[in-house]
Design an enzyme around this catalytic site. Sequence first.
Site, PDB file in Angstrom:
ATOM      1  N   CYS A  46       0.822  -1.223   0.000  1.00  0.00           N
ATOM      2  CA  CYS A  46       0.000   0.000   0.000  1.00  0.00           C
ATOM      3  C   CYS A  46       0.849   1.264   0.000  1.00  0.00           C
ATOM      4  CB  CYS A  46      -0.977   0.042   1.169  1.00  0.00           C
ATOM      5  SG  CYS A  46      -2.199   1.365   0.911  1.00  0.00           S
ATOM      6  N   CYS A  49      -5.753   2.464  -4.976  1.00  0.00           N
ATOM      7  CA  CYS A  49      -5.369   3.184  -3.758  1.00  0.00           C
ATOM      8  C   CYS A  49      -6.402   4.264  -3.466  1.00  0.00           C
ATOM      9  CB  CYS A  49      -3.999   3.835  -3.953  1.00  0.00           C
ATOM     10  SG  CYS A  49      -3.569   4.921  -2.576  1.00  0.00           S
TER      11      CYS A  49
END
Length: 440
Positions: free
Chosen positions: A202, A384
């Site tokens: 991430c 994201c």
Amino acid sequence: MTNMVKLSALSRRKFLAGGAAALATATGLTSISARAAESAPRIVIVGGGAAGISIANRLSRALKNADITVIERKETHYYWPGLTLVATGAWPKSKVLDHNRSFMPSRVNWVKEMAREIDPDAKRVTTDAGRKVDYDYLVVANGVEYHYGAIEGMDINAIGQNGLASVYQSPDAAAKSWDVIKTFSQQGGEGIFTLPSTPIRCAGAPLKMALLTLDRMRQNGGFDKSNMHFHSGTNGLFGIPFHNQFLLDEFANNNTQVNLRSELIAVDVAARQATFRQAEGDTRTQTYDLLHVVPPMRAPEVVRNSNLAWTEGNMAAGGWLAVDKDTLQHMTYPEVFGCGDVNGTPRGKTAATVKMSVPIVVENLLAVIDGRDPSATFDGYTSCPLLTRFGAAMLIEFDYNGNLTPTFPMIDPKKESWMAWIMKDQMLKPAYQQMLRGRV
Ligand SMILES: Cc1cc2nc3c(=O)[nH]c(=O)nc-3n(C[C@H](O)[C@H](O)[C@H](O)COP(=O)(O)OP(=O)(O)OC[C@H]3O[C@@H](n4cnc5c(N)ncnc54)[C@H](O)[C@@H]3O)c2cc1C
């Protein structure tokens, strides 16, 4: 290549909305022969996190007679994507904790140990308890290793004390990080956020942490009493040029100095000092009131030390799993596949990547069991939700090549929106749980 199949934008939308049609219908993936469906191969899955459990569910439904083993000691399931919300005071810690047993298919052998050695020539996994598990097919899905040890003086037990924060380590560390971020957002001072030069899971999380902390500082009075710094070990902040520029502008407009090619190499927790290696090779030490540390990351030791890791190219240093980026099949052992963060592929260490690549891995593994070549290909999809402030986010979806691949017509990936925030805050966790069950 002509008969290769890709997951469509339509299937992605259905996927996120948690209402996907049956896999075969939504993706156009082919099914296996009756002979393969009736076969009883021994399949071992190393790692029972997002990717491992999801694959176990799909395989146990597709192969009724297979002998499927999941090697995973952890009984608690972490919903990692929720940790940024815990560390910024939006969610309680309890919201990111669950039980692996709630998602693990009943028909698999769950070995509650850790894999210590993988020998792909002998087709055998040995656990830390000395158990030897032989396989016909192996799926490696054991995530990443946080390499906090690469930062001299860093002590994960000190997270939550003395201005030290780090969302990554665990839900507990995320909750303790909120304690220090909350105090800092009221009192202000020197604030430092970091991003290492290694691949990380991430890539948006370090940025979300900085942006949401700035928002808390505006809410709690610390903003005008602070000097903020963001140190990135790379040449930029985010891999997509438009969003990289957006972030540079956002930090410039919010009293945050960005230092590129500046890598955290040491921390003196008691003295509250952080040392960075700069591009020119010089070091620079800064005193802080808040330091948010993002650890360098690499493949787990059992993969790094096996014959399954890349030995050349830019993935070799981290010992990432050497898979073909399209089929996710191992480069030299055709009976081995990789899924999730452990994969040495360009971009995409996210749960969204897991969601989109699990069906590819299952399809290709079934093809190999069926005696065919793998033909499903992964485009590297990742997503994201870049949380820019409380109540606003940009939903950035992209592929291996950095092309934006938006799937929601009403969400512009280049604009902040409340809708993207709601997705992150309320919709993604139920979709993630459906993914674990192998339903989407
Ligand atoms: C702070 C943070 C924020 C994030 N935000 C987002 C987001 O907004 N959106 C998004 O899509 N993704 C996000 N992610 C990333 C996402 O959580 C991961 O990409 C995803 O969990 C990867 O799944 P995985 O199965 O590869 O790894 P994991 O889910 O970590 O599972 C790996 C499992 O392997 C086990 N394991 C490790 N070593 C061994 C061994 N030797 N033997 C056996 N088992 C082993 C571990 O115990 C673990 O359970 C975030 C992650 C973090 C940390």
